[in-house]
Design a protein around this motif. Structure first.
Motif, PDB file in Angstrom:
ATOM      1  N   ARG A  68     -14.252  -2.037   5.247  1.00 16.98           N
ATOM      2  CA  ARG A  68     -12.963  -2.494   4.707  1.00 16.98           C
ATOM      3  C   ARG A  68     -11.869  -2.125   5.691  1.00 16.98           C
ATOM      4  N   ILE A  69     -11.109  -3.123   6.111  1.00 16.62           N
ATOM      5  CA  ILE A  69     -10.013  -2.891   7.058  1.00 16.62           C
ATOM      6  C   ILE A  69      -8.734  -3.465   6.465  1.00 16.62           C
ATOM      7  N   VAL A  70      -7.743  -2.594   6.263  1.00 18.73           N
ATOM      8  CA  VAL A  70      -6.446  -3.003   5.721  1.00 18.73           C
ATOM      9  C   VAL A  70      -5.497  -3.279   6.882  1.00 18.73           C
ATOM     10  N   PHE A  71      -4.901  -4.455   6.882  1.00 20.90           N
ATOM     11  CA  PHE A  71      -3.973  -4.877   7.925  1.00 20.90           C
ATOM     12  C   PHE A  71      -2.577  -5.080   7.344  1.00 20.90           C
ATOM     13  N   ILE A  72      -1.569  -4.664   8.094  1.00 25.54           N
ATOM     14  CA  ILE A  72      -0.196  -5.120   7.876  1.00 25.54           C
ATOM     15  C   ILE A  72       0.242  -5.736   9.190  1.00 25.54           C
ATOM     16  N   THR A  73       0.497  -7.033   9.175  1.00 24.99           N
ATOM     17  CA  THR A  73       0.749  -7.761  10.412  1.00 24.99           C
ATOM     18  C   THR A  73       2.070  -8.519  10.348  1.00 24.99           C
ATOM     19  N   LYS A  74       2.537  -8.912  11.501  1.00 23.76           N
ATOM     20  CA  LYS A  74       3.711  -9.776  11.597  1.00 23.76           C
ATOM     21  C   LYS A  74       3.320 -11.039  12.355  1.00 23.76           C
ATOM     22  N   ASP A  75       3.503 -12.189  11.701  1.00 22.46           N
ATOM     23  CA  ASP A  75       3.195 -13.493  12.310  1.00 22.46           C
ATOM     24  C   ASP A  75       1.746 -13.565  12.796  1.00 22.46           C
ATOM     25  N   LEU A  76       0.853 -12.985  12.013  1.00 21.41           N
ATOM     26  CA  LEU A  76      -0.567 -13.029  12.350  1.00 21.41           C
ATOM     27  C   LEU A  76      -1.356 -13.131  11.042  1.00 21.41           C
ATOM     28  N   TRP A  98      -6.059   7.269   1.016  1.00 19.56           N
ATOM     29  CA  TRP A  98      -5.581   6.912   2.358  1.00 19.56           C
ATOM     30  C   TRP A  98      -5.574   5.410   2.576  1.00 19.56           C
ATOM     31  N   LEU A  99      -6.663   4.753   2.199  1.00 20.46           N
ATOM     32  CA  LEU A  99      -6.789   3.322   2.456  1.00 20.46           C
ATOM     33  C   LEU A  99      -5.981   2.489   1.461  1.00 20.46           C
ATOM     34  N   ARG A 100      -5.971   2.905   0.194  1.00 20.50           N
ATOM     35  CA  ARG A 100      -5.218   2.222  -0.878  1.00 20.50           C
ATOM     36  C   ARG A 100      -5.497   0.716  -0.887  1.00 20.50           C
ATOM     37  N   GLU A 101      -6.756   0.382  -0.714  1.00 16.33           N
ATOM     38  CA  GLU A 101      -7.176  -1.015  -0.716  1.00 16.33           C
ATOM     39  C   GLU A 101      -6.921  -1.679  -2.060  1.00 16.33           C
ATOM     40  N   THR A 128       0.805  -1.224   0.000  1.00 20.79           N
ATOM     41  CA  THR A 128       0.000   0.000   0.000  1.00 20.79           C
ATOM     42  C   THR A 128       0.839   1.276   0.000  1.00 20.79           C
ATOM     43  N   ALA A 129       2.134   1.178   0.262  1.00 21.47           N
ATOM     44  CA  ALA A 129       2.982   2.375   0.330  1.00 21.47           C
ATOM     45  C   ALA A 129       3.417   2.801  -1.067  1.00 21.47           C
ATOM     46  N   LYS A 130       3.471   4.107  -1.285  1.00 19.51           N
ATOM     47  CA  LYS A 130       4.055   4.628  -2.522  1.00 19.51           C
ATOM     48  C   LYS A 130       5.577   4.663  -2.355  1.00 19.51           C
ATOM     49  N   ILE A 131       6.288   4.230  -3.392  1.00 20.30           N
ATOM     50  CA  ILE A 131       7.744   4.134  -3.331  1.00 20.30           C
ATOM     51  C   ILE A 131       8.354   5.102  -4.339  1.00 20.30           C
ATOM     52  N   TYR A 132       9.325   5.898  -3.866  1.00 16.33           N
ATOM     53  CA  TYR A 132      10.000   6.864  -4.728  1.00 16.33           C
ATOM     54  C   TYR A 132      11.503   6.606  -4.722  1.00 16.33           C
ATOM     55  N   ARG A 133      12.121   6.734  -5.887  1.00 16.01           N
ATOM     56  CA  ARG A 133      13.571   6.638  -6.010  1.00 16.01           C
ATOM     57  C   ARG A 133      14.159   8.046  -6.028  1.00 16.01           C
ATOM     58  N   VAL A 134      15.149   8.276  -5.167  1.00 11.32           N
ATOM     59  CA  VAL A 134      15.646   9.632  -4.961  1.00 11.32           C
ATOM     60  C   VAL A 134      17.171   9.641  -4.973  1.00 11.32           C
ATOM     61  N   THR A 135      17.740  10.694  -5.529  1.00 12.67           N
ATOM     62  CA  THR A 135      19.180  10.919  -5.504  1.00 12.67           C
ATOM     63  C   THR A 135      19.474  12.192  -4.730  1.00 12.67           C
ATOM     64  N   LYS A 136      20.360  12.099  -3.744  1.00 11.85           N
ATOM     65  CA  LYS A 136      20.789  13.239  -2.926  1.00 11.85           C
ATOM     66  C   LYS A 136      19.615  13.956  -2.256  1.00 11.85           C
ATOM     67  N   GLY A 137      18.594  13.202  -1.930  1.00  7.60           N
ATOM     68  CA  GLY A 137      17.457  13.751  -1.191  1.00  7.60           C
ATOM     69  C   GLY A 137      16.524  14.619  -1.998  1.00  7.60           C
TER      70      GLY A 137
END
Length: 372
Positions: free
Chosen positions: A346-354, A223-226, A189-198
């Motif tokens: 609609r509930i978006v989860f990011i979980t660890k070992d669940l 916000w939800l990016r389901e 769900t996260a947007k990813i950007y490639r950046v040089t020198k900030g």
């Protein structure tokens, strides 16, 4: 979760996190020089750590610097609660520019939970500040290996709304593609950007929260990016068919970012991190839902890396938005209307070992009990 909150007049807060040496300082220093950072207060651990350009300094005291760009830079000095209260008081008195958002550098913190605890549980701060989003940095050269070796950068990526891949000029295209795919497998769900020198425009990093102060509307879809999770699930079966041959070819190749199996299944890497969305067609009984959330927090809070959701409550025309990180939950936000004809919870989860089925089955059991 019994109290609703109003975000329309509150000040946005963004958290900047990332593993050691992942480029946070370079990104922050670049942002401070940007004209679009006016009306922003930046909270850092030490001024010396970011090397503020002296040509930008307008006024200065021991703990606060105002820049010619209209940005305020302030040191945290260990007590975030005190700093936010004092900064807000200076804003009210007109002693500093009237900032509309705060960016907090979370150096030394493995996850944003302690800061979220401050934003939510302090009665004065909670009514004046709200979380806009979490920004995480990842090193283009060493990020993949760090994700393999350390739990903290995996958690940072998992809870992020925006991920910035730094130092892209020092990495090969294959490294960048591998890292981006790995990060996407941890957090679709996260947007990813490639950046040089900030170098990145601030508007790419901010404004990822539920409420958009520019349009004064609630952007649930962004916000939800389901849909990002639906896209991910639709490609998993296709990708699985190629995994074995793909892994075999790359296991014998040299990787500058460290030795690893070339698989982007989080389980294969031992991340244990899962992303999924739970849908519920029937309106939910609010007391049962609250009991369910509180039970999850109490017993599995460490496994709940991030939760976002829009909830259809039985007997209510307006939906509620919920948002939590581990043990910390924001007060629900009542939206003025449904964002579309789709009124499913609609509930978006990011979980660890669940796993998804454990969470979904527990919710269904409580709802059935409440209606019986």
């Amino acid at each position: 979760m019994n109290t609703e909150t109003n975000t329309e007049d509150a000040i946005q807060v963004s958290l900047l996190t990332g593993w050691l040496g992942s480029g946070k300082t370079t990104l922050l220093n670049s942002l401070l020089k940007h004209e679009d950072m006016s009306e922003t207060a930046v909270l850092v651990n030490e001024f010396g750590d970011i090397g503020i350009d002296h040509d930008l300094v307008d006024t200065v005291d021991e703990d606060l610097v105002e820049l010619t760009t209209g940005c305020i830079c302030c040191t945290i000095q260990g007590d975030l609660t005190r700093v936010l209260r004092e900064l807000f008081l200076k804003r009210v008195k007109g002693e500093v520019a009237k900032f509309k958002r705060v960016l907090i550098e979370t150096t030394g913190l493995a996850d944003p939970a302690p800061i979220l605890h401050t934003l939510i549980n302090d009665p004065i701060i909670a009514t004046r500040f709200y979380l806009d989003g979490v920004i995480s940095t990842s090193d283009a050269v060493f990020g993949f290996g760090q994700l393999d070796r350390h739990e903290e950068p995996r958690k940072q990526a998992a809870v992020a709304d925006r991920i910035v891949i730094t130092k892209t000029d020092m990495a090969e295209e294959e490294q960048l593609n591998d890292l981006e795919e790995r990060l996407h497998s941890i957090n679709p769900t996260a947007k990813i950007y490639r950046v040089t020198k900030g170098n990145i425009k601030p508007d790419k990093l901010f404004g990822c929260g539920l409420y958009d102060p520019e349009t004064k509307t609630f952007d649930v879809k962004e916000w939800l990016r389901e849909e990002a999770l639906r896209d991910e699930n639709n490609t998993q079966s296709h990708d699985h068919a190629h995994d074995h041959a793909h892994d075999h070819a790359h296991d014998h190749a040299h990787h500058p970012h460290g030795e690893h199996e070339h698989s982007h299944d989080p389980e294969r890497h031992g991340d244990g991190i899962s992303s999924f969305c739970i849908r519920y067609e029937e309106p939910l009984e609010w007391p049962a839902f609250v009991a369910w959330i509180q039970t999850l927090i109490t017993h599995r809070g460490e496994n709940l890396l991030r939760i976002k959701g829009i909830i259809n409550i039985d007997g209510e025309d307006q939906p509620l938005a919920i948002h939590g990180v581990q043990h910390i939950f924001h007060h629900p936000v009542r939206l003025p209307e449904w964002p579309s004809e789709d009124h499913d919870t609609r509930i978006v989860f990011i979980t660890k070992d669940l796993k998804k089925d454990i969470i979904q089955n527990s919710l269904e059991a409580l709802q059935l009990a409440a209606k019986s």
